[in-house]
Design an enzyme around this catalytic site. Sequence first.
Site, PDB file in Angstrom:
ATOM      1  N   ASP A  67      28.343  38.047  42.400  1.00 16.65           N
ATOM      2  CA  ASP A  67      28.516  36.956  41.437  1.00 16.65           C
ATOM      3  C   ASP A  67      27.486  35.846  41.635  1.00 16.65           C
ATOM      4  O   ASP A  67      26.763  35.815  42.629  1.00 16.65           O
ATOM      5  CB  ASP A  67      29.946  36.386  41.522  1.00 16.65           C
ATOM      6  CG  ASP A  67      30.459  36.279  42.960  1.00 16.65           C
ATOM      7  OD1 ASP A  67      29.641  36.256  43.888  1.00 16.65           O
ATOM      8  OD2 ASP A  67      31.684  36.226  43.139  1.00 16.65           O
ATOM      9  N   ASN A 136      43.697  32.996  45.898  1.00 18.34           N
ATOM     10  CA  ASN A 136      44.506  33.405  44.742  1.00 18.34           C
ATOM     11  C   ASN A 136      44.406  34.907  44.479  1.00 18.34           C
ATOM     12  O   ASN A 136      44.836  35.386  43.434  1.00 18.34           O
ATOM     13  CB  ASN A 136      44.085  32.618  43.492  1.00 18.34           C
ATOM     14  CG  ASN A 136      42.635  32.876  43.111  1.00 18.34           C
ATOM     15  OD1 ASN A 136      41.952  33.691  43.731  1.00 18.34           O
ATOM     16  ND2 ASN A 136      42.158  32.190  42.089  1.00 18.34           N
ATOM     17  N   HIS A 138      41.539  36.612  44.221  1.00 20.59           N
ATOM     18  CA  HIS A 138      40.364  37.076  43.474  1.00 20.59           C
ATOM     19  C   HIS A 138      39.417  37.878  44.355  1.00 20.59           C
ATOM     20  O   HIS A 138      39.365  37.701  45.569  1.00 20.59           O
ATOM     21  CB  HIS A 138      39.648  35.925  42.745  1.00 20.59           C
ATOM     22  CG  HIS A 138      38.858  34.985  43.602  1.00 20.59           C
ATOM     23  ND1 HIS A 138      38.750  33.637  43.330  1.00 20.59           N
ATOM     24  CD2 HIS A 138      38.111  35.171  44.722  1.00 20.59           C
ATOM     25  CE1 HIS A 138      37.977  33.065  44.234  1.00 20.59           C
ATOM     26  NE2 HIS A 138      37.578  33.968  45.085  1.00 20.59           N
ATOM     27  N   GLU A 143      39.138  36.341  38.473  1.00 19.15           N
ATOM     28  CA  GLU A 143      40.276  35.464  38.708  1.00 19.15           C
ATOM     29  C   GLU A 143      41.565  36.101  38.173  1.00 19.15           C
ATOM     30  O   GLU A 143      41.510  37.008  37.342  1.00 19.15           O
ATOM     31  CB  GLU A 143      40.042  34.128  37.986  1.00 19.15           C
ATOM     32  CG  GLU A 143      38.857  33.322  38.525  1.00 19.15           C
ATOM     33  CD  GLU A 143      39.170  32.568  39.818  1.00 19.15           C
ATOM     34  OE1 GLU A 143      39.794  33.149  40.729  1.00 19.15           O
ATOM     35  OE2 GLU A 143      38.765  31.409  39.931  1.00 19.15           O
TER      36      GLU A 143
HETATM   37  C1  F6R Z   1      31.794  35.310  46.622  1.00 17.72           C
HETATM   38  C2  F6R Z   1      32.970  36.047  46.204  1.00 17.72           C
HETATM   39  C3  F6R Z   1      34.334  35.486  46.400  1.00 17.72           C
HETATM   40  C4  F6R Z   1      34.620  35.168  47.865  1.00 17.72           C
HETATM   41  C5  F6R Z   1      36.026  34.599  48.026  1.00 17.72           C
HETATM   42  C6  F6R Z   1      36.331  34.237  49.465  1.00 17.72           C
HETATM   43  O1  F6R Z   1      30.623  36.040  46.339  1.00 17.72           O
HETATM   44  O2  F6R Z   1      32.827  37.101  45.674  1.00 17.72           O
HETATM   45  O3  F6R Z   1      35.275  36.391  45.920  1.00 17.72           O
HETATM   46  O4  F6R Z   1      34.486  36.341  48.617  1.00 17.72           O
HETATM   47  O5  F6R Z   1      36.160  33.456  47.247  1.00 17.72           O
HETATM   48  O6  F6R Z   1      35.501  33.182  49.842  1.00 17.72           O
HETATM   49  P1  F6R Z   1      35.454  32.650  51.344  1.00 17.72           P
HETATM   50  O7  F6R Z   1      34.879  33.733  52.161  1.00 17.72           O
HETATM   51  O8  F6R Z   1      34.542  31.446  51.276  1.00 17.72           O
HETATM   52  O9  F6R Z   1      36.849  32.300  51.718  1.00 17.72           O
END
Ligand code: F6R
Length: 250
Positions: A67, A136, A138, A143
């Site tokens: 992303d 959440n 994701h 989302e």
């Molecule tokens: C980022 C991504 C997100 C993160 C997720 C966890 O490229 O794909 O899904 O993996 O938000 O983020 P952290 O590791 O910062 O808790």
Amino acid sequence: MRICAAENYEDMCRKAAERIAALVVTEPDCVLGLATGSTPVGIYDLLSRWCAGGHVSFSRVSTVNLDEYLGLEGTHPQSYRYYMEHNLFRNVDICPGHTHLPDGTASDLASECLRYDELIASLGGIRLLLLGLGHNGHIGFNEPGDVFVPGTHVVELEESTVRANSRLFDSADEVPRRAVTMGMRDIMGARSVLLAVSGAGKAEAVARAFSGPVTPRVPASILQLHPDVTLVADKAALSLLTAGREDLFK
Ligand code: F6R
């Protein structure tokens, strides 16, 4: 799903990095799908050090990231391109032209989403996809919603995601509200998935993803249907999933 239980964050990173390095050594031309965020920082650090030490080479590897924020140039310190350059790409011997992220500054976003899907297909799909997990539920920036979206698409970030990510910006107002994310077709199409999770704060998300129903309300729950998922997580993150579920470790 296999569980690889780690003692703590450092141990989790080592176990995840070992799996990635082992694949790169045995399949030097592989396509890696990669995540950003706090979780993989230690994983990328280990891979960078092992590459510098001559133990693994990324010279023939291609990467596709999950992303990117909308509206941030790759030179912006909070863009995911910048994150990847600083945490991994510039530290290893990867060919810059082999590193791919969605372009969050594209003027025609619909075409950009199609281009990204076609790019992944032209590379032959993802061999190993490293995922993190949002509080959440994701994965990528898919989302919680009413449906699983198959292709690369533009998303409105949930307020909780904006809040969680604001730690990296000067203020929550600066966090982009929209992002481009890989969809569930490419995520589920990856030959193997490594979901890296750390900390008690993620324990509920882990439990909802793997012991509840498969539902787009908890996007990571779709991974229950993937034939080759390894959850690499520390004890704190596993605490709610594994209580009384020794069968999960078989
Ligand atoms: C980022 C991504 C997100 C993160 C997720 C966890 O490229 O794909 O899904 O993996 O938000 O983020 P952290 O590791 O910062 O808790």
